[in-house]
Design a protein around this motif. Structure first.
Motif, PDB file in Angstrom:
ATOM      1  N   ARG A 118       1.148  -1.446   0.456  1.00  0.00           N
ATOM      2  CA  ARG A 118      -0.480   0.077   0.341  1.00  0.00           C
ATOM      3  C   ARG A 118       0.812   1.126  -0.037  1.00  0.00           C
ATOM      4  O   ARG A 118       1.730   1.414   0.404  1.00  0.00           O
ATOM      5  N   PRO A 119       0.762   2.493  -0.567  1.00  0.00           N
ATOM      6  CA  PRO A 119       1.367   3.631  -0.398  1.00  0.00           C
ATOM      7  C   PRO A 119       1.646   4.024   0.634  1.00  0.00           C
ATOM      8  O   PRO A 119       2.736   3.960   1.325  1.00  0.00           O
ATOM      9  N   LYS A 120       0.464   3.847   1.902  1.00  0.00           N
ATOM     10  CA  LYS A 120       0.801   4.016   2.969  1.00  0.00           C
ATOM     11  C   LYS A 120       2.450   3.896   3.830  1.00  0.00           C
ATOM     12  O   LYS A 120       3.299   4.410   4.617  1.00  0.00           O
ATOM     13  N   ALA A 121       2.554   2.189   3.285  1.00  0.00           N
ATOM     14  CA  ALA A 121       4.015   1.856   3.962  1.00  0.00           C
ATOM     15  C   ALA A 121       5.054   1.574   2.719  1.00  0.00           C
ATOM     16  O   ALA A 121       6.205   1.238   2.998  1.00  0.00           O
ATOM     17  N   VAL A 122       5.088   2.844   2.064  1.00  0.00           N
ATOM     18  CA  VAL A 122       6.721   3.211   0.363  1.00  0.00           C
ATOM     19  C   VAL A 122       7.785   3.506   1.976  1.00  0.00           C
ATOM     20  O   VAL A 122       8.753   3.138   1.651  1.00  0.00           O
ATOM     21  N   GLN A 123       6.785   4.197   2.777  1.00  0.00           N
ATOM     22  CA  GLN A 123       8.162   4.835   3.945  1.00  0.00           C
ATOM     23  C   GLN A 123       8.926   3.771   4.305  1.00  0.00           C
ATOM     24  O   GLN A 123      10.031   4.271   4.271  1.00  0.00           O
ATOM     25  N   TYR A 156       3.686   9.794  -5.853  1.00  0.00           N
ATOM     26  CA  TYR A 156       2.626  10.167  -6.123  1.00  0.00           C
ATOM     27  C   TYR A 156       3.290  11.343  -7.275  1.00  0.00           C
ATOM     28  O   TYR A 156       2.401  10.757  -8.186  1.00  0.00           O
ATOM     29  N   ARG A 157       4.105  11.783  -6.971  1.00  0.00           N
ATOM     30  CA  ARG A 157       4.788  12.498  -8.016  1.00  0.00           C
ATOM     31  C   ARG A 157       5.506  11.544  -9.234  1.00  0.00           C
ATOM     32  O   ARG A 157       4.973  11.744 -10.521  1.00  0.00           O
ATOM     33  N   TRP A 158       5.971  10.224  -8.576  1.00  0.00           N
ATOM     34  CA  TRP A 158       6.444   9.166  -9.697  1.00  0.00           C
ATOM     35  C   TRP A 158       5.511   8.946 -10.613  1.00  0.00           C
ATOM     36  O   TRP A 158       5.018   8.209 -11.235  1.00  0.00           O
ATOM     37  N   VAL A 159       4.531   8.401  -9.864  1.00  0.00           N
ATOM     38  CA  VAL A 159       2.906   8.229 -10.509  1.00  0.00           C
ATOM     39  C   VAL A 159       2.799   8.704 -11.465  1.00  0.00           C
ATOM     40  O   VAL A 159       2.540   8.713 -12.441  1.00  0.00           O
ATOM     41  N   GLU A 160       2.491  10.413 -11.446  1.00  0.00           N
ATOM     42  CA  GLU A 160       2.462  11.236 -11.962  1.00  0.00           C
ATOM     43  C   GLU A 160       2.664  11.403 -13.551  1.00  0.00           C
ATOM     44  O   GLU A 160       2.716  11.549 -14.302  1.00  0.00           O
ATOM     45  N   ALA A 161       4.357  11.236 -12.995  1.00  0.00           N
ATOM     46  CA  ALA A 161       5.437  11.382 -14.395  1.00  0.00           C
ATOM     47  C   ALA A 161       5.264  10.288 -15.286  1.00  0.00           C
ATOM     48  O   ALA A 161       6.309  10.568 -16.110  1.00  0.00           O
ATOM     49  N   GLY A 162       4.733   9.470 -14.562  1.00  0.00           N
ATOM     50  CA  GLY A 162       4.878   8.005 -15.263  1.00  0.00           C
ATOM     51  C   GLY A 162       5.883   7.590 -15.335  1.00  0.00           C
ATOM     52  O   GLY A 162       6.000   6.233 -16.119  1.00  0.00           O
ATOM     53  N   PHE A 190      -1.657  -0.226  -4.395  1.00  0.00           N
ATOM     54  CA  PHE A 190      -1.100  -0.904  -4.343  1.00  0.00           C
ATOM     55  C   PHE A 190      -0.432  -0.177  -5.401  1.00  0.00           C
ATOM     56  O   PHE A 190      -0.730   0.304  -6.344  1.00  0.00           O
ATOM     57  N   VAL A 191       1.397  -0.534  -5.236  1.00  0.00           N
ATOM     58  CA  VAL A 191       2.303  -0.202  -6.336  1.00  0.00           C
ATOM     59  C   VAL A 191       3.258  -1.530  -5.669  1.00  0.00           C
ATOM     60  O   VAL A 191       2.742  -2.014  -4.817  1.00  0.00           O
ATOM     61  N   LYS A 192       3.246  -2.098  -7.278  1.00  0.00           N
ATOM     62  CA  LYS A 192       4.537  -3.157  -6.775  1.00  0.00           C
ATOM     63  C   LYS A 192       5.533  -2.837  -6.827  1.00  0.00           C
ATOM     64  O   LYS A 192       6.973  -2.110  -6.723  1.00  0.00           O
ATOM     65  N   VAL A 193       6.717  -3.574  -5.390  1.00  0.00           N
ATOM     66  CA  VAL A 193       7.481  -3.773  -5.224  1.00  0.00           C
ATOM     67  C   VAL A 193       8.429  -3.851  -5.989  1.00  0.00           C
ATOM     68  O   VAL A 193       9.710  -2.555  -6.421  1.00  0.00           O
ATOM     69  N   ARG A 236       4.843   9.425   1.052  1.00  0.00           N
ATOM     70  CA  ARG A 236       3.974   9.087  -0.102  1.00  0.00           C
ATOM     71  C   ARG A 236       3.346   9.820  -0.861  1.00  0.00           C
ATOM     72  O   ARG A 236       3.256   9.761  -2.488  1.00  0.00           O
ATOM     73  N   SER A 237       4.205  11.289  -0.710  1.00  0.00           N
ATOM     74  CA  SER A 237       3.576  12.379  -1.462  1.00  0.00           C
ATOM     75  C   SER A 237       4.795  12.468  -3.095  1.00  0.00           C
ATOM     76  O   SER A 237       4.450  12.416  -3.937  1.00  0.00           O
ATOM     77  N   THR A 238       6.054  11.149  -2.699  1.00  0.00           N
ATOM     78  CA  THR A 238       6.890  11.075  -3.899  1.00  0.00           C
ATOM     79  C   THR A 238       6.831  10.109  -4.755  1.00  0.00           C
ATOM     80  O   THR A 238       6.786  10.115  -5.668  1.00  0.00           O
TER      81      THR A 238
END
Length: 64
Positions: free
Chosen positions: A10-15, A26-32, A44-47, A22-24
């Protein structure tokens, strides 16, 4: 028991797992650079995609 890493987090677990916010993420997601996956209301995001992105960042920054 085997201690293995998850395929998706989950995005919450990324940090906690990778050390960036999480803001980083989402920036990377927005940038593709990364993709978000949905399962019902959960996101979710793929590890492995994060690891590949980070390895590419390290190689781009590494001195020649």
């Amino acid at each position: 028991m085997t201690n293995h890493k998850p395929l998706f987090i989950r995005p919450k677990a990324v940090q906690q797992m990778f050390g960036f916010s999480r803001s980083t993420l989402y920036r990377w997601v927005e940038a593709g650079h990364l993709r978000l996956y949905k399962r019902g209301p959960a996101t979710f995001v793929k590890v492995s995609e994060i690891e590949e992105l980070l390895m590419g960042e390290e190689q781009a920054v590494a001195p020649a």
